[in-house]
Motif scaffolding. Structure first.
Motif, PDB file in Angstrom:
ATOM      1  N   LYS A   2      26.810  24.562 -28.875  1.00  0.00           N
ATOM      2  CA  LYS A   2      27.708  25.707 -29.025  1.00  0.00           C
ATOM      3  C   LYS A   2      26.628  26.697 -28.997  1.00  0.00           C
ATOM      4  CE  LYS A   2      31.724  24.206 -30.995  1.00  0.00           C
ATOM      5  NZ  LYS A   2      32.538  23.792 -32.303  1.00  0.00           N
TER       6      LYS A   2
ATOM      7  N   SER B 273      31.147  41.331 -29.004  1.00  0.00           N
ATOM      8  CA  SER B 273      31.718  40.518 -29.949  1.00  0.00           C
ATOM      9  C   SER B 273      32.458  41.347 -31.049  1.00  0.00           C
ATOM     10  CB  SER B 273      30.647  39.604 -30.573  1.00  0.00           C
ATOM     11  OG  SER B 273      29.862  40.235 -31.243  1.00  0.00           O
TER      12      SER B 273
ATOM     13  N   HIS C   3      17.867  37.073 -26.820  1.00  0.00           N
ATOM     14  CA  HIS C   3      19.070  37.437 -27.276  1.00  0.00           C
ATOM     15  C   HIS C   3      19.918  36.034 -27.791  1.00  0.00           C
ATOM     16  CE1 HIS C   3      18.269  41.344 -25.648  1.00  0.00           C
ATOM     17  NE2 HIS C   3      18.385  41.046 -24.362  1.00  0.00           N
TER      18      HIS C   3
ATOM     19  N   ARG D  27      23.960  29.621 -27.830  1.00  0.00           N
ATOM     20  CA  ARG D  27      23.605  30.129 -26.717  1.00  0.00           C
ATOM     21  C   ARG D  27      22.586  31.279 -26.922  1.00  0.00           C
ATOM     22  NH1 ARG D  27      27.851  33.325 -22.882  1.00  0.00           N
ATOM     23  NH2 ARG D  27      26.398  34.079 -21.299  1.00  0.00           N
TER      24      ARG D  27
ATOM     25  N   HIS E 178      31.870  31.072 -30.052  1.00  0.00           N
ATOM     26  CA  HIS E 178      32.720  30.343 -30.837  1.00  0.00           C
ATOM     27  C   HIS E 178      32.484  30.931 -32.481  1.00  0.00           C
ATOM     28  CE1 HIS E 178      29.152  28.197 -32.209  1.00  0.00           C
ATOM     29  NE2 HIS E 178      29.846  27.567 -33.404  1.00  0.00           N
ATOM     30  N   ARG E 179      31.370  31.761 -32.877  1.00  0.00           N
ATOM     31  CA  ARG E 179      31.007  32.091 -33.977  1.00  0.00           C
ATOM     32  C   ARG E 179      31.882  33.355 -34.206  1.00  0.00           C
ATOM     33  NH1 ARG E 179      27.104  30.487 -37.572  1.00  0.00           N
ATOM     34  NH2 ARG E 179      28.106  31.869 -39.159  1.00  0.00           N
TER      35      ARG E 179
ATOM     36  N   ARG F 147      23.078  46.934 -27.914  1.00  0.00           N
ATOM     37  CA  ARG F 147      21.781  46.318 -27.659  1.00  0.00           C
ATOM     38  C   ARG F 147      21.574  46.372 -26.080  1.00  0.00           C
ATOM     39  NH1 ARG F 147      19.835  43.788 -31.732  1.00  0.00           N
ATOM     40  NH2 ARG F 147      18.852  41.907 -30.670  1.00  0.00           N
TER      41      ARG F 147
ATOM     42  N   ILE G 179      23.015  34.739 -28.645  1.00  0.00           N
ATOM     43  CA  ILE G 179      24.677  35.261 -28.370  1.00  0.00           C
ATOM     44  C   ILE G 179      25.414  34.212 -29.293  1.00  0.00           C
ATOM     45  CG2 ILE G 179      26.326  35.351 -26.492  1.00  0.00           C
ATOM     46  CD1 ILE G 179      24.039  37.328 -25.921  1.00  0.00           C
ATOM     47  N   ASP G 180      25.147  33.072 -29.718  1.00  0.00           N
ATOM     48  CA  ASP G 180      26.088  32.238 -30.300  1.00  0.00           C
ATOM     49  C   ASP G 180      25.022  31.447 -31.174  1.00  0.00           C
ATOM     50  OD1 ASP G 180      28.397  31.416 -31.102  1.00  0.00           O
ATOM     51  OD2 ASP G 180      29.329  31.079 -29.056  1.00  0.00           O
ATOM     52  N   HIS G 181      25.496  31.182 -32.240  1.00  0.00           N
ATOM     53  CA  HIS G 181      24.541  30.261 -33.313  1.00  0.00           C
ATOM     54  C   HIS G 181      25.290  29.079 -33.923  1.00  0.00           C
ATOM     55  CE1 HIS G 181      21.926  29.272 -36.388  1.00  0.00           C
ATOM     56  NE2 HIS G 181      22.207  30.133 -37.254  1.00  0.00           N
ATOM     57  N   ASP G 182      24.818  28.192 -33.452  1.00  0.00           N
ATOM     58  CA  ASP G 182      25.188  26.664 -33.934  1.00  0.00           C
ATOM     59  C   ASP G 182      24.018  25.885 -34.430  1.00  0.00           C
ATOM     60  OD1 ASP G 182      27.062  24.948 -34.875  1.00  0.00           O
ATOM     61  OD2 ASP G 182      27.219  23.865 -33.371  1.00  0.00           O
TER      62      ASP G 182
ATOM     63  N   THR H 131      29.623  44.336 -31.626  1.00  0.00           N
ATOM     64  CA  THR H 131      28.412  44.303 -30.973  1.00  0.00           C
ATOM     65  C   THR H 131      28.310  44.296 -29.518  1.00  0.00           C
ATOM     66  OG1 THR H 131      27.903  42.873 -32.976  1.00  0.00           O
ATOM     67  CG2 THR H 131      26.048  42.877 -31.281  1.00  0.00           C
TER      68      THR H 131
ATOM     69  N   SER I  45      21.204  39.592 -33.788  1.00  0.00           N
ATOM     70  CA  SER I  45      22.313  40.535 -33.927  1.00  0.00           C
ATOM     71  C   SER I  45      23.472  39.863 -34.441  1.00  0.00           C
ATOM     72  CB  SER I  45      22.685  40.992 -32.496  1.00  0.00           C
ATOM     73  OG  SER I  45      23.430  39.971 -31.942  1.00  0.00           O
ATOM     74  N   PRO I  46      24.557  40.799 -35.044  1.00  0.00           N
ATOM     75  CA  PRO I  46      25.842  40.107 -35.719  1.00  0.00           C
ATOM     76  C   PRO I  46      26.598  39.443 -34.809  1.00  0.00           C
ATOM     77  CG  PRO I  46      25.411  42.618 -36.140  1.00  0.00           C
ATOM     78  CD  PRO I  46      24.569  42.266 -35.350  1.00  0.00           C
ATOM     79  N   MET I  47      26.237  39.559 -33.319  1.00  0.00           N
ATOM     80  CA  MET I  47      26.985  38.733 -32.557  1.00  0.00           C
ATOM     81  C   MET I  47      26.931  37.334 -32.898  1.00  0.00           C
ATOM     82  SD  MET I  47      26.604  38.806 -28.481  1.00  0.00           S
ATOM     83  CE  MET I  47      27.581  40.466 -28.160  1.00  0.00           C
ATOM     84  N   ALA I  48      25.706  36.638 -33.330  1.00  0.00           N
ATOM     85  CA  ALA I  48      25.516  35.362 -33.465  1.00  0.00           C
ATOM     86  C   ALA I  48      26.163  34.918 -34.649  1.00  0.00           C
ATOM     87  CB  ALA I  48      24.177  35.130 -33.595  1.00  0.00           C
ATOM     88  N   SER I  49      26.039  35.871 -35.771  1.00  0.00           N
ATOM     89  CA  SER I  49      26.736  35.524 -36.979  1.00  0.00           C
ATOM     90  C   SER I  49      26.700  36.956 -37.793  1.00  0.00           C
ATOM     91  CB  SER I  49      25.990  34.670 -37.832  1.00  0.00           C
ATOM     92  OG  SER I  49      25.863  34.535 -39.337  1.00  0.00           O
TER      93      SER I  49
ATOM     94  N   ILE J 259      19.770  33.679 -24.718  1.00  0.00           N
ATOM     95  CA  ILE J 259      19.344  34.441 -23.308  1.00  0.00           C
ATOM     96  C   ILE J 259      18.077  35.179 -23.468  1.00  0.00           C
ATOM     97  CG2 ILE J 259      19.939  36.200 -21.625  1.00  0.00           C
ATOM     98  CD1 ILE J 259      22.863  35.977 -22.196  1.00  0.00           C
TER      99      ILE J 259
END
Lengths: 299, 247
Positions: free
Chosen positions: A53, B29, A138, A55, B11-12, B53, A140-143, B91, A84-88, A57
């Protein structure tokens, strides 16, 4: 800013107990990566890595600057990884978390300081002009597994990137646009990749590519960076618990196998992408690059 | 070609969307409503934080300017008073820009703005944030040789139509009210009015079947932003409600 939600005591006990019984939450083997997807963008030098999960870039861009006076014959290469806050939501812009500092430090050591990229080839006119290469990472998603995924993304993007060709006449350098001359690939000396091992239960259990929940309950981590020839670029250990030197040697052996698999996958994707771009087999004709032996000699 | 959108694919984050049109691709997001820092806390409304960004490098004054514009536009459509003392974190990550973006000779922040706004709205919808209405945004360019505005031009079209006399960004709410207008270049009031009317037709759905945009039907099915948006959301809801309809 909210803190990262910690795993509950129950969840922690559950994960650890399951590990004692040789079971991971997602049913993987202890030394298995999650499914890895690697895609390239329409432009050169954009790699989109999906590891489970997670992601990431990576994007390579190039600019022309004056080289620093102490390194006249080198180009500039910079890796920028900013969360960035996008990931968490726990990541705040302008206030780096520990994970962010560790990530940029490891990428710096693994890729830049191991001389994966021949910066001398970025020099245009010594002391006057050079290419400044920049890799933006970048998240994008953090798992979990950010370090492994970012390293794969940057290395894949570097191999995918093509820089514009230059013509030098005396002190005058002309950058040729993509339309005038086919851009040329960077000279990559070797391909370092990171494998992160998380250890548990007084270094009894080692996990490859832990996800976020597993990362949160681990005692510590060992990050091994090596290339597919088995040359170790760096080893880093974070977390308080001690670790046996023999265990590190064992990690290296596993890492070598993983790095070989990953390099093979990156190579395969690069070839697929090249085939897709090479419509009508014109690229060989357009190429301005001299033929070089692909395999660097193994020391 | 109309814009493409994928909703809720990260998913986050609480809500997310990827939006692509004319070579611009943006990932958005939204996290919220979440805990807010004491110094940002507003006693009667939610705090909105917009982060843009860029694809290359770190944020510059250009991004800060765009953030302010988007922040002010979104604040007027989000029901901030129904979720007081919380934070909405938006974001917007620019994933790719068209190659020709820098060479069209027009302000690159204006060409990006409508895409950012549309992405932000899609992410807000995906996160189910209470909104009073929707916002749709469009870019218009008026080339120097003609006075007819070109609607959401491709960067290649802009290159061909060079020099461009003026470009305009309009954003309309669901009830056809102008929420945002940014214009750059030289233009007369009449030209602006014409552009504004055209933008309204593109952004908003026709009212009660009155043929406001009859001229548009001639050149094929003109993209209407609101019906496009409805379509995207409809598809998402259908996807999510599959378990109900399956027997």
């Amino acid at each position: 800013m909210p803190r990262e939600a910690e795993v509950s005591v129950n969840e922690r006990a559950f994960i650890l107990e399951a590990l004692q019984e040789n079971i991971r939450l997602d049913g993987r083997a202890f030394d298995a990566f999650r499914s890895l997807e690697l895609r390239f963008g329409d432009e050169y030098g954009v790699a989109d890595v999906q590891l489970g999960k997670t992601r990431v870039i990576a994007r390579i861009s190039v600019d022309v600057t004056v080289p620093p006076p102490e390194r006249k014959f080198d180009g500039v290469f910079q890796i920028v990884a900013e969360f960035s806050p996008m990931a968490s939501p726990a990541f705040e812009i302008g206030r780096p978390t520990d994970a962010e500092v560790i990530l940029s430090r490891i990428l710096e050591k693994a890729i830049r300081r191991s001389n994966a990229l021949d910066t001398e080839s970025l020099c245009i006119i010594a002391g006057l002009k050079c290419f400044a290469l920049r890799a933006d990472v970048h998240i994008i998603d953090h798992d979990g597994g950010l370090i492994d995924a970012s390293c794969i993304a940057v290395m894949a993007a570097l191999q995918h990137f093509r820089r514009p060709d230059v013509v030098v006449e005396g002190e005058k350098a002309t950058i040729l646009s993509v339309r005038e001359r086919e851009p040329i690939p960077l000279s990559i000396l070797h391909q370092p990749l990171c494998v992160t091992f998380s250890y548990y239960e007084e270094e009894e259990i080692f996990l490859v590519d832990a996800n976020l929940a597993e990362e949160q309950v681990r005692q510590g981590e060992v990050i091994v960076t090596m290339n597919r020839h088995g040359e170790v670029c760096q080893v880093a250990k974070y977390g308080g618990a001690t670790i046996d030197p023999l265990a590190i040697l064992n990690c290296n052996n596993i890492a070598l196998q993983k790095v070989k698999d990953l390099s093979k996958l990156i190579q395969k994707r690069l070839e697929e992408d090249a085939k897709q771009r090479d419509v009508g087999g014109l690229l060989a004709e357009l190429s301005a690059e001299n033929e070089r032996p692909m395999e660097p000699p193994v020391g | 070609m109309g814009p493409q959108a994928v909703l809720s694919h990260l998913h986050r984050a609480d809500g997310s969307a990827t939006y692509a049109q004319n070579g611009y691709s943006i990932i958005g997001s939204v996290n919220g409503p979440i805990e807010v820092l004491r110094r940002d806390e507003l006693p009667e409304e939610a705090t909105i934080e917009v982060n843009i960004r860029p694809a290359i490098g770190v944020g510059s004054p250009k991004e800060r300017h765009l953030e302010t514009l988007i922040h002010n536009t979104l604040r007027s459509i989000i029901l901030t008073r129904s979720i007081p003392r919380t934070l909405l974190q938006i974001t917007l990550q620019v994933r790719s820009l068209p190659e020709e973006d820098a060479s069209t000779g027009v302000s690159t922040s204006l060409t990006l703005l409508p895409h950012l706004l549309n992405t932000a709205l899609l992410s807000l919808l995906s996160a189910s944030i209470p909104l009073s209405t929707i916002v749709t945004s469009v870019l218009l360019a008026i080339p120097a040789n003609t006075s007819t505005p070109v609607c959401s031009p491709d960067p290649k079209e802009l290159l061909r139509a060079k020099p461009i006399r003026s470009i305009h960004v309009f954003a309309f709410s669901g009830d056809r009210r102008l929420l945002l207008n940014e214009s750059d270049g030289t233009f007369s009031y009449d030209e602006w009015e014409e552009a504004c009317e055209l933008a309204e037709d593109v952004c908003c759905k026709e009212e009660g079947g009155v043929g406001l945009g009859e001229g548009m039907e001639v050149d094929g099915p003109q993209d209407n932003m609101e019906s496009w948006l409805r379509d995207v959301v409809k598809r998402k809801v259908e996807q999510e409600q599959r378990w109900r309809t399956a027997d």
